[in-house]
Design an enzyme around this catalytic site. Structure first.
Site, short mmCIF file in Angstrom:
data_model
loop_
_atom_site.label_atom_id
_atom_site.label_comp_id
_atom_site.label_asym_id
_atom_site.label_seq_id
_atom_site.Cartn_x
_atom_site.Cartn_y
_atom_site.Cartn_z
N ASP A 77 80.66 -79.23 -40.36
CA ASP A 77 80.91 -78.45 -38.93
C ASP A 77 82.32 -77.92 -38.76
O ASP A 77 83.07 -78.29 -39.67
CB ASP A 77 80.41 -79.11 -37.85
CG ASP A 77 81.38 -80.47 -37.42
OD1 ASP A 77 81.52 -81.05 -38.45
OD2 ASP A 77 81.57 -80.58 -36.36
N GLU A 160 81.58 -83.70 -36.76
CA GLU A 160 82.89 -84.37 -36.67
C GLU A 160 83.87 -83.86 -35.40
O GLU A 160 84.36 -84.34 -34.82
CB GLU A 160 83.75 -84.36 -37.90
CG GLU A 160 84.77 -84.95 -38.03
CD GLU A 160 86.30 -84.13 -37.63
OE1 GLU A 160 87.26 -84.73 -37.60
OE2 GLU A 160 85.98 -83.00 -37.35
#
Length: 498
Positions: A77, A160
């Site tokens: 991400d 994350e």
């Protein structure tokens, strides 16, 4: 130059492809599909966890079955932040990377120096080199058929940047190995063996609302600040737009009354606020005095932050007068609260020279129909340091009856041995290929390794990566040269790890 044509071509081809796949936190399905297709093309074992993590496994090269097992790890991400005034739908629109060298008209010469040559940035958005480069380094290593290596497990985690969901929900089975290399660090030539823990602090201010009369609506729009990563860049002491606009309003309030209608500041929790916007109702007979005072206060802040944020500017505009606004007392109290909450570096590490131990980022302010919400992100290399910031926030909020505070999502710090066979090889390769003596240190940012250490305390972990600057901001960029060097170092390390 096309990004996919840069060396190492395997890395940058994947990076160009990644830029074309929208992947802000919580929307990583497109990248997961890309990884699954990659595994099928290269005959790798592939598993997709329910939370969205993708795990790829590659068997050891012939004769290397007894070599230490290595886990490679990165997150898929990215932080979605666009330049102020630029429209970008991160769930749909691709990232548009740009190659910058000394011949590019708007090249940042300081960045050329830091990156030791050409760098890549994005067009008015975050680039996603954090951690897109780590992901692409892993893919390039996995597809290299000439590389001799032991057993490899590659873990690609989700969310994350927002919740650590992937690290939290990862099956500990995948963490059974001798070493783990986290490829999510951004300082070339530094090996990280520790990281900060953090917690999400959420403050809710319940204002008194009043109907204002004989007032003129006005807006204050503070933009042009550099922002940046609230962990990696916090020591640079860049201006926080929320704090600065509150400072301006505090100065103005010495001689002018006003009522806050709306307060919107900051972009995302783990980014230093680069903009802030306030709508006010100002008594009509003092509007000229208010504007003069605001401009005068801004001049002082421009001087204060002339080195770190030279492009900072304040725009005074107009808006609609709302039916209700915060009362005079509530307007003053929210400004005082925001000014009092901890923001910036609070303590430097005594163990790691030049590394921040404890900090707090005043992240965002949002106006709801009946409340103003404030998000903060405290970090510390030490659990007790984090506890101390939590106590400070709680104590400040307790001074006002109409303030509620909550804490959630505590992430773990991590410390790993500073000596190992893997570290020795990496040190040797950095010296051999780059001519530098690597620094063994800790990072003032949250890494997923904190959760991995809880799941497998015996796992020896190191975090490294090429130079990435201004992560979590539209100025994010990465070094082409350092990416190539890190790739070569990783290849040589896998060859030698036995």
């Amino acid at each position: 130059m096309e990004i996919k044509d840069l060396a190492p071509q395997a890395v940058f081809t994947h990076f160009q492809n990644l830029c074309n796949i929208p992947h802000p936190s919580g929307n990583e399905r497109g990248v997961a599909k890309y990884l699954i297709n990659f595994a099928q093309q290269h005959g790798l074992e592939c598993e997709l966890e329910e939370c969205g993590n993708v795990i790829l496994k590659k068997k050891a090269s012939a004769g290397r079955e007894n070599s230490p097992s290595l886990i490679l790890q990165g997150h898929i991400d990215m932080v979605p932040v666009a330049r102020n005034g630029y429209e970008h739908n991160f769930k749909v629109d691709p990232i548009v990377p740009r190659y910058m060298d000394e011949n590019t008209a708007d090249v940042n010469k300081k960045m050329l120096e830091i990156c030791e040559g050409p760098y890549i940035t994005a067009t008015n958005t975050t680039l996603g080199a954090d951690d897109g480069l780590g992901v692409c380094l892993m893919l390039a290593l996995l597809e290299d058929k000439e590389l001799s290596h032991g057993p490899i497990t590659a873990i690609f985690t989700v969310e994350e940047e927002s919740s650590m969901k992937g690290a939290i929900e990862l099956d500990p089975e995948y963490l059974q190995g001798d070493y783990l290399l986290n490829l999510d660090s951004e300082d070339h030539g530094e090996l990280f063996v520790g990281c900060a823990g953090s917690i999400n602090a959420n403050v809710t201010f319940i204002p008194e609302l009043v109907k204002v009369v004989d007032c003129t609506p006005i807006t204050l729009n503070l933009t042009g600040l550099r922002g940046g990563h609230s962990g990696c860049d916090i020591h640079l002491c860049r201006g926080n737009a929320i704090d600065i606009i509150c400072g301006i309003l505090a100065e103005v309030s010495d001689s002018n009354d006003f009522f806050i209608q709306k307060f919107h500041g900051g972009e995302i929790r783990n980014s230093i606020a680069s903009s802030a916007y306030v709508e006010l109702a100002v008594p009509t007979n003092t509007i000229a005095s208010f504007k003069d005072a605001a401009r005068a206060a801004m001049v002082r802040y421009q001087d204060l932050y002339s080195d770190s944020d030279p492009e900072m500017h304040l725009i005074l505009g107009s808006c609609q007068l709302q039916a209700n606004a915060l009362s005079y007392t509530s307007s003053q109290n929210i400004i005082s609260l925001l000014r009092a909450l901890p923001n910036g570096v609070m303590r430097m590490s005594s163990e790691y020279k030049g590394v921040v131990e404890t900090s707090c980022n005043l992240s965002t302010v949002r106006t709801k129909s009946d409340a103003i919400t404030i998000a903060l992100l405290p970090r510390s290399l030490r659990d007790h340091g984090l506890d101390d910031v939590i106590d400070k926030i709680d104590s400040i909020c307790s001074l006002l009856d109409n303030v509620e505070v909550g804490f959630q999502g505590r992430s773990f710090g991590w410390t790993s041995p500073t000596e190992s066979d893997l570290i020795d090889i990496l040190k040797d390769e950095y010296k051999k290929q780059c001519g530098i003596d690597v620094k063994i240190t800790s990072i003032h940012a949250g890494l997923e390794t904190g959760y991995f250490a809880k799941a497998n305390p015996k796992l020896k972990m190191i975090s490294l990566g090429p130079t990435v600057r201004c992560a979590h901001s539209p100025d994010e960029c990465c070094s082409v040269k350092h990416t190539e060097q890190v790739y070569d170092i990783l290849k040589a390390t896998l060859e030698r790890l036995s």
